[in-house]
Write a protein that holds these residues in place. Sequence first.
Motif, PDB file in Angstrom:
ATOM      1  N   UNK A  34      37.630  97.980  51.655  1.00 47.36           N
ATOM      2  CA  UNK A  34      38.995  97.187  51.773  1.00 47.36           C
ATOM      3  C   UNK A  34      39.041  97.224  53.391  1.00 47.36           C
ATOM      4  N   UNK A  35      39.078  96.019  53.850  1.00 46.35           N
ATOM      5  CA  UNK A  35      39.526  95.855  55.464  1.00 46.35           C
ATOM      6  C   UNK A  35      40.682  95.021  55.405  1.00 46.35           C
ATOM      7  N   UNK A  36      41.533  95.749  56.478  1.00 51.52           N
ATOM      8  CA  UNK A  36      42.909  94.752  56.689  1.00 51.52           C
ATOM      9  C   UNK A  36      42.419  93.806  57.844  1.00 51.52           C
ATOM     10  N   UNK A  37      42.738  92.607  57.663  1.00 50.11           N
ATOM     11  CA  UNK A  37      42.509  91.618  58.807  1.00 50.11           C
ATOM     12  C   UNK A  37      43.543  91.624  59.889  1.00 50.11           C
ATOM     13  N   UNK A  38      43.105  91.628  61.188  1.00 44.86           N
ATOM     14  CA  UNK A  38      41.943  90.848  61.358  1.00 44.86           C
ATOM     15  C   UNK A  38      40.418  91.821  61.656  1.00 44.86           C
ATOM     16  N   UNK A  39      40.636  92.851  61.061  1.00 47.01           N
ATOM     17  CA  UNK A  39      39.394  93.654  60.749  1.00 47.01           C
ATOM     18  C   UNK A  39      38.451  92.954  59.839  1.00 47.01           C
ATOM     19  N   UNK A  40      37.281  92.481  60.336  1.00 48.61           N
ATOM     20  CA  UNK A  40      36.305  91.880  59.562  1.00 48.61           C
ATOM     21  C   UNK A  40      34.712  92.203  59.897  1.00 48.61           C
ATOM     22  N   UNK A  41      33.855  92.771  59.294  1.00 45.58           N
ATOM     23  CA  UNK A  41      32.591  92.823  59.552  1.00 45.58           C
ATOM     24  C   UNK A  41      31.690  91.910  59.962  1.00 45.58           C
ATOM     25  N   UNK A  42      30.625  92.004  60.779  1.00 44.63           N
ATOM     26  CA  UNK A  42      29.728  90.961  61.184  1.00 44.63           C
ATOM     27  C   UNK A  42      29.009  90.624  59.916  1.00 44.63           C
ATOM     28  N   UNK A  43      28.666  89.371  59.211  1.00 49.16           N
ATOM     29  CA  UNK A  43      28.111  89.505  58.144  1.00 49.16           C
ATOM     30  C   UNK A  43      26.907  88.300  58.618  1.00 49.16           C
ATOM     31  N   UNK A  44      25.780  88.566  57.846  1.00 52.38           N
ATOM     32  CA  UNK A  44      24.612  87.756  58.067  1.00 52.38           C
ATOM     33  C   UNK A  44      25.071  86.787  56.688  1.00 52.38           C
ATOM     34  N   UNK A  45      24.769  85.277  57.303  1.00 49.52           N
ATOM     35  CA  UNK A  45      25.167  84.139  56.578  1.00 49.52           C
ATOM     36  C   UNK A  45      24.147  83.887  55.381  1.00 49.52           C
ATOM     37  N   UNK A  46      23.015  84.296  55.500  1.00 47.64           N
ATOM     38  CA  UNK A  46      21.993  84.208  54.272  1.00 47.64           C
ATOM     39  C   UNK A  46      22.116  85.459  53.188  1.00 47.64           C
ATOM     40  N   UNK A  47      22.829  86.153  53.528  1.00 50.74           N
ATOM     41  CA  UNK A  47      23.128  87.508  52.664  1.00 50.74           C
ATOM     42  C   UNK A  47      24.264  87.793  52.249  1.00 50.74           C
ATOM     43  N   UNK A  48      25.362  87.078  52.399  1.00 56.64           N
ATOM     44  CA  UNK A  48      26.666  87.476  52.150  1.00 56.64           C
ATOM     45  C   UNK A  48      27.359  86.111  51.441  1.00 56.64           C
ATOM     46  N   UNK A  49      28.361  86.194  50.650  1.00 59.83           N
ATOM     47  CA  UNK A  49      29.048  84.922  49.972  1.00 59.83           C
ATOM     48  C   UNK A  49      30.440  85.332  50.141  1.00 59.83           C
ATOM     49  N   UNK A  50      31.418  84.305  50.210  1.00 60.10           N
ATOM     50  CA  UNK A  50      32.862  84.287  50.021  1.00 60.10           C
ATOM     51  C   UNK A  50      33.443  83.871  49.102  1.00 60.10           C
ATOM     52  N   UNK A  51      34.098  84.386  48.090  1.00 55.43           N
ATOM     53  CA  UNK A  51      34.388  83.767  47.039  1.00 55.43           C
ATOM     54  C   UNK A  51      35.927  83.180  47.289  1.00 55.43           C
ATOM     55  N   UNK A  52      35.669  81.663  47.393  1.00 49.63           N
ATOM     56  CA  UNK A  52      37.046  81.059  47.698  1.00 49.63           C
ATOM     57  C   UNK A  52      36.485  79.642  47.450  1.00 49.63           C
ATOM     58  N   UNK A  53      37.663  78.936  46.977  1.00 49.44           N
ATOM     59  CA  UNK A  53      37.329  77.660  46.677  1.00 49.44           C
ATOM     60  C   UNK A  53      37.318  76.527  48.015  1.00 49.44           C
ATOM     61  N   UNK A  54      36.802  75.613  47.857  1.00 46.68           N
ATOM     62  CA  UNK A  54      36.588  74.635  48.964  1.00 46.68           C
ATOM     63  C   UNK A  54      35.760  73.577  48.606  1.00 46.68           C
ATOM     64  N   UNK A  55      35.852  72.285  49.572  1.00 46.59           N
ATOM     65  CA  UNK A  55      34.728  71.028  49.481  1.00 46.59           C
ATOM     66  C   UNK A  55      33.350  71.543  49.212  1.00 46.59           C
ATOM     67  N   UNK A  56      32.998  72.332  49.853  1.00 43.25           N
ATOM     68  CA  UNK A  56      31.428  72.886  49.807  1.00 43.25           C
ATOM     69  C   UNK A  56      31.341  73.966  48.993  1.00 43.25           C
ATOM     70  N   UNK A  57      32.159  74.426  48.332  1.00 49.54           N
ATOM     71  CA  UNK A  57      31.880  75.517  47.441  1.00 49.54           C
ATOM     72  C   UNK A  57      30.955  75.311  46.254  1.00 49.54           C
ATOM     73  N   UNK A  58      30.049  76.212  45.928  1.00 50.42           N
ATOM     74  CA  UNK A  58      29.150  76.260  44.840  1.00 50.42           C
ATOM     75  C   UNK A  58      29.756  77.206  43.585  1.00 50.42           C
ATOM     76  N   UNK A  59      29.048  77.061  42.481  1.00 51.86           N
ATOM     77  CA  UNK A  59      29.427  77.925  41.367  1.00 51.86           C
ATOM     78  C   UNK A  59      28.304  79.138  41.181  1.00 51.86           C
TER      79      UNK A  59
END
Length: 301
Positions: A119-144
């Motif tokens: 658990x991280x408390x914002x604004x503390x966010x790790x650096x992520x590699x975009x092709x190895x991490x996903x964000x579970x959050x709805x949006x126009x470009x979200x996939x199942x």
Amino acid sequence: MSSLDQDQRLHPGCRNKTTVSSDSSDSHELAKQPLQGLKLASHAVLEEAQHRGRLKCSKCGGSRMFFCYTCCALVGVSLQEIPSLKLPVKIDIIKHPNETDGKSTAIHAKILAPGDVTIYTYPCIPEYEKDKVVLVFPGPGAVSVQHMMQRLHDRSSSRSHDSSDEPCVKRRKSEEVQGPAENLESGSPDEAKSSESRVYPLQKVVFIDSTWNQTNKISTDERLQDLLQVELQMRKTCFWRRQKGKPDTYLATIEAIYYFLKDFHENCLAQEYSGEYDNLLFFYSYLHTVINKAKTSAGKC
């Protein structure tokens, strides 16, 4: 299949293998007991702890029941008395600084799967590699969840193709230690390799722990912008703290984690779900029962 999913069968956005009864009384009874039928460890230890009452946290001195949400420590129960889960993928939870610790269900995941949840408390966010991490959050470009792995593979392949045209660059020290540090938490090297091969290229799944009115600040942070967004199947929440003016499809954090892992197990690991992650709802289901009983006794249900 758990009754959490059975409760969602009437919802048009929920995929399910079981045919729902057309008897409205059955559906009403099911709605009243949405968390029944889960494969959970015995709640006897929680019942005993509740009977003893609140105790002081040995770390901060706060009055707590079952666990301290500030120190992420058990209170009145021992580690041996509660279930401990090993998850198929690492989970990061980004918590909004204004989110009340005592009202958040994110702590449930950390206590029940300590080796796989951070658990991280914002604004503390790790650096992520975009092709190895996903964000579970709805949006126009979200996939199942079902299409998530293919999209990650496509991203990984694209990145490999692009890097093959560039000269080899020496990695920074921070990048060199990132991988081994992950594997230390996963058990033996053989176990880590086996797990990685099943979920490759997925390394982590990120969830936002916040009221829906506060999510925008975190979800639009540039450090999360390039992550593939994943949207869960539409399900109804069982949370007793419903957000005013929001639909019942807005899930509590622990519900979102549970549903993601269940869908991941079935669609990505291609295995029949047999309650492997039901114990993530160990505290949640017990509190749900206790609170609803209290509401009924008070004539509020």
